[in-house]
Design a protein around this motif. Structure first.
Motif, mmCIF file in Angstrom:
data_model
loop_
_atom_site.group_PDB
_atom_site.id
_atom_site.type_symbol
_atom_site.label_atom_id
_atom_site.label_comp_id
_atom_site.label_asym_id
_atom_site.label_seq_id
_atom_site.Cartn_x
_atom_site.Cartn_y
_atom_site.Cartn_z
ATOM 1 N N LEU A 170 0.879 -1.358 0.239
ATOM 2 C CA LEU A 170 -0.481 0.267 -0.201
ATOM 3 C C LEU A 170 0.694 0.955 0.059
ATOM 4 N N MET A 171 1.973 1.092 0.324
ATOM 5 C CA MET A 171 2.947 2.530 0.272
ATOM 6 C C MET A 171 3.389 2.999 -0.605
ATOM 7 N N PRO A 172 3.237 2.517 -1.822
ATOM 8 C CA PRO A 172 3.954 3.189 -2.847
ATOM 9 C C PRO A 172 2.273 4.217 -3.298
ATOM 10 N N THR A 173 1.737 3.843 -3.135
ATOM 11 C CA THR A 173 0.432 4.953 -3.097
ATOM 12 C C THR A 173 0.600 5.828 -2.541
ATOM 13 N N LEU A 174 0.407 5.713 -1.106
ATOM 14 C CA LEU A 174 0.427 7.546 -0.141
ATOM 15 C C LEU A 174 2.042 7.183 -0.714
ATOM 16 N N GLU A 175 3.352 7.262 -1.092
ATOM 17 C CA GLU A 175 4.756 7.595 -1.784
ATOM 18 C C GLU A 175 4.152 8.572 -2.564
ATOM 19 N N ARG A 176 3.443 8.202 -3.979
ATOM 20 C CA ARG A 176 2.681 9.007 -4.674
ATOM 21 C C ARG A 176 2.067 9.913 -4.202
ATOM 22 N N LEU A 177 0.799 9.887 -4.057
ATOM 23 C CA LEU A 177 0.096 11.192 -3.281
ATOM 24 C C LEU A 177 1.096 12.065 -2.304
ATOM 25 N N ALA A 178 2.103 11.601 -1.909
ATOM 26 C CA ALA A 178 2.234 12.984 -1.435
ATOM 27 C C ALA A 178 3.084 14.220 -1.831
ATOM 28 N N GLN A 179 3.523 13.227 -2.872
ATOM 29 C CA GLN A 179 4.551 13.701 -3.992
ATOM 30 C C GLN A 179 3.631 14.888 -5.109
#
Length: 195
Positions: free
Chosen positions: A37-46
């Motif tokens: 799930l964490m790549p989605t959070l990374e993309r959203l933060a960017q």
């Protein structure tokens, strides 16, 4: 500051309950499941960090349609296939357009569109007018003016601004002519000189 997927995973794991059924080791099944799930959070933060850049019309990408809609763009002046840079320039020019009919106004407006111009005004001949070096104009020339621009304005592809489907170079002054024509005083006639 941008956070990686590993940063988000570590933060998420720190907030899990404690106990033997909540392992925090990197090789555990739970860590692997959460890691998905964490790549989605990374993309959203960017994307969130990019929102500040995107909110400014001169650097916008994703919010460009909203800026254009609020200004009634794209219109006929934009041409058939404007580049992202041309669209941004038109948005900035329209937002900063304070109106006017002076030479400074038109030069500044053209600069906001990305064109360097000068303007020539004409005056009809008068009885006290020495015409040694100047042409003699009839009274209708009092309502004429000329926009002087480079022979052809070339907009080159820029790796940090342009998009993959845009041409490497684009020539023309159609946007300049359309925008100036739409803003010129109604009683005047403007013509364009290139080169």
């Amino acid at each position: 500051m941008s956070y990686s997927a590993a940063d988000f995973l570590a933060a998420f794991q720190r907030h899990l309950p404690t106990g033997p059924i909540w392992p925090r080791e990197a090789g555990s099944t739970q860590a692997a499941a959460l890691g998905c799930l964490m790549p989605t959070l990374e993309r959203l933060a960017q994307r969130d960090a990019n929102l500040l850049i995107d909110a400014f019309p001169a650097t916008t990408v994703e919010l460009l349609p909203e800026w254009q809609a609020s200004l009634g763009l794209p219109d006929a002046c934009a041409g058939t296939d404007p580049t992202i840079e041309q669209q941004r320039a038109q948005v900035v020019a329209r937002l900063t357009d304070s109106g006017g009919a002076s030479i400074d106004y038109f030069v500044t407006f053209a600069a906001n569109l990305g064109y360097a111009i000068t303007i020539t005004e004409f005056a009809p001949a008068r009885a006290d007018f020495l015409c040694a070096d100047e042409p003699v104009y009839d009274p209708f020339w009092a309502y004429m003016w000329r926009v002087n621009a480079s022979a052809v304005t070339v907009e080159y592809f820029s790796a940090d601004i342009s998009f993959a489907d845009e041409p490497l170079a684009e020539w023309g002054n159609a946007v300049l002519e359309c925008e100036i024509q739409s803003r010129k005083p109604a009683r005047t006639t403007v013509f364009f000189s290139y080169g």
